[in-house]
Structures are given as C-alpha cells and as structure tokens.
Write a protein that holds these residues in place. Structure first.
Motif, mmCIF file in Angstrom:
data_model
loop_
_atom_site.group_PDB
_atom_site.id
_atom_site.type_symbol
_atom_site.label_atom_id
_atom_site.label_comp_id
_atom_site.label_asym_id
_atom_site.label_seq_id
_atom_site.Cartn_x
_atom_site.Cartn_y
_atom_site.Cartn_z
ATOM 1 N N UNK A 60 0.831 -1.195 0.000
ATOM 2 C CA UNK A 60 0.000 0.000 0.000
ATOM 3 C C UNK A 60 0.867 1.246 0.000
ATOM 4 N N UNK A 61 0.372 2.306 -0.650
ATOM 5 C CA UNK A 61 1.135 3.553 -0.712
ATOM 6 C C UNK A 61 1.171 4.243 0.653
ATOM 7 N N UNK A 62 2.260 4.967 0.887
ATOM 8 C CA UNK A 62 2.430 5.712 2.129
ATOM 9 C C UNK A 62 2.731 7.159 1.763
ATOM 10 N N UNK A 63 1.959 8.081 2.359
ATOM 11 C CA UNK A 63 2.205 9.494 2.096
ATOM 12 C C UNK A 63 2.766 10.158 3.348
ATOM 13 N N UNK A 64 3.608 11.136 3.128
ATOM 14 C CA UNK A 64 4.101 11.973 4.218
ATOM 15 C C UNK A 64 3.083 13.088 4.360
ATOM 16 N N UNK A 65 2.278 13.036 5.407
ATOM 17 C CA UNK A 65 1.161 13.969 5.564
ATOM 18 C C UNK A 65 1.648 15.407 5.665
ATOM 19 N N UNK A 66 2.808 15.620 6.257
ATOM 20 C CA UNK A 66 3.333 16.989 6.348
ATOM 21 C C UNK A 66 3.635 17.550 4.964
ATOM 22 N N UNK A 67 4.243 16.739 4.107
ATOM 23 C CA UNK A 67 4.526 17.206 2.741
ATOM 24 C C UNK A 67 3.227 17.440 1.986
ATOM 25 N N UNK A 68 2.255 16.555 2.162
ATOM 26 C CA UNK A 68 0.972 16.676 1.466
ATOM 27 C C UNK A 68 0.267 17.975 1.846
ATOM 28 N N UNK A 69 0.426 18.383 3.110
ATOM 29 C CA UNK A 69 -0.244 19.592 3.597
ATOM 30 C C UNK A 69 0.663 20.817 3.557
ATOM 31 N N UNK A 70 1.835 20.683 2.944
ATOM 32 C CA UNK A 70 2.806 21.780 2.826
ATOM 33 C C UNK A 70 3.225 22.329 4.188
ATOM 34 N N UNK A 71 3.428 21.445 5.146
ATOM 35 C CA UNK A 71 3.918 21.833 6.465
ATOM 36 C C UNK A 71 5.430 21.609 6.512
ATOM 37 N N UNK A 72 6.134 22.323 7.401
ATOM 38 C CA UNK A 72 7.589 22.153 7.477
ATOM 39 C C UNK A 72 7.971 20.726 7.851
ATOM 40 N N UNK A 73 9.013 20.192 7.216
ATOM 41 C CA UNK A 73 9.437 18.820 7.520
ATOM 42 C C UNK A 73 10.051 18.724 8.909
ATOM 43 N N UNK A 119 -2.342 27.531 7.304
ATOM 44 C CA UNK A 119 -1.627 27.362 6.049
ATOM 45 C C UNK A 119 -2.108 26.183 5.217
ATOM 46 N N UNK A 120 -3.137 25.486 5.675
ATOM 47 C CA UNK A 120 -3.659 24.325 4.948
ATOM 48 C C UNK A 120 -4.930 24.740 4.211
ATOM 49 N N UNK A 121 -4.995 24.456 2.917
ATOM 50 C CA UNK A 121 -6.174 24.799 2.131
ATOM 51 C C UNK A 121 -7.404 24.083 2.666
ATOM 52 N N UNK A 122 -8.534 24.760 2.639
ATOM 53 C CA UNK A 122 -9.781 24.207 3.178
ATOM 54 C C UNK A 122 -10.197 22.919 2.476
ATOM 55 N N UNK A 123 -9.723 22.694 1.260
ATOM 56 C CA UNK A 123 -10.051 21.458 0.532
ATOM 57 C C UNK A 123 -9.643 20.223 1.330
#
Length: 154
Positions: A60-73, A119-123
């Motif tokens: 299964x795919x794994x996403x880095x939620x911080x990168x997805x939400x444009x938050x600092x690593x 800083x996170x889009x409402x979408x």
C-alpha cells in the motif's frame, strides 16, 4: 458530502500531531496504527508519496502527511507513526509525528473550515473541532488521498 462520520450527535476521532498542531480523522476510516517501518521509494511519484510498504502481504502507498499539507518537515522519531486509513476502497498509510489519543467530540462543536487554517487549504479539511481549551483540525481524508478531485461541487 460529509467527510466526518457522525454517530448520533458525536464523532469519534483518532487524534495525532503534525508539528505542534493537533489533527483528527474519523476513527471509522482508520484501520490501524503502525510504528514507522521500511518504506520502498517509488520513482517518479509526487514528492509527498514516501513510497510503498508491505502490510501483511498487501502493498500500500504511504504518504508523508506533512509534505501533502505543505507543512515544514521534521525528522522522524520514536513517536512517528503510520496511520492506515481506508477511504472507499483505497487503503493508504499516512505518516504523522505522533498519535495521541482516540476522543469523542460533539457534532455541535465542529465548525466548517475557513478558506485557510494554519496554512492548509480548506479542501483538505472537513472542519475544526472545539473541545474545552483545544482545537482539533479535522482532515478530509478523501481530498488528501485525491478521491473526487476531478469533480468539484459548486
């Protein structure tokens, strides 16, 4: 199109941290929570996709939620977890800084998201939950995974 599933007047959430903020996702979408494990990088995938992992014979795919939400690593720690969520028929892992609790919030304590929260889009948000002296940012797992982005309600 409610991203948070309600049972009566309450919503049960898995609460986790990204940086210093607390986020929540419906417990009905969470299949399990795992410690950080080996993740195999997939070439030519978006930068927020960390790779794939083997979960009991399923890849299964794994996403880095911080990168997805444009938050600092931030470096991964012993508290870093992978939340395995299922949305429709898609199962995906989301890397978070730490999982803190499972909690219940009254439906009346959830407000619709503003255009941008932290800083996170409402979408990517399904609402903001108010609890005593805390705010929980409730995530829209469908949007984070990319389900239904072709058709925008409007």
């Amino acid at each position: 199109m409610s991203e948070v599933t309600f049972s009566g007047n309450e919503v049960q959430l898995v609460v986790f941290k990204l940086g210093r903020e607390e986020y929540g996702v419906s417990i009905l979408q969470v299949q399990e929570i795992k410690r950080m494990t080996d993740i195999t990088r997939v070439p030519h995938s978006p930068d927020y996709i960390k790779g794939v992992m083997n979960l009991r014979g399923s890849v299964l795919p794994v996403i880095d939620l911080k990168k997805r939400l444009n938050l600092p690593p931030q470096e991964y720690t012993d508290d870093t977890r992978i939340i395995i969520v299922k949305v429709e028929d898609i199962i995906i892992g989301m890397i978070v800084d730490a999982v803190s609790e499972v909690t219940t919030i009254d439906q009346m304590g959830i407000e619709a998201p503003q255009a941008v929260v932290g800083g996170i889009a409402a979408d990517y948000l399904s609402g903001v939950g108010k609890m005593e002296n805390r705010l929980l940012i409730l995530l829209n797992a469908e949007a984070i995974i990319g389900i239904g982005q072709e058709v925008k309600a409007g």
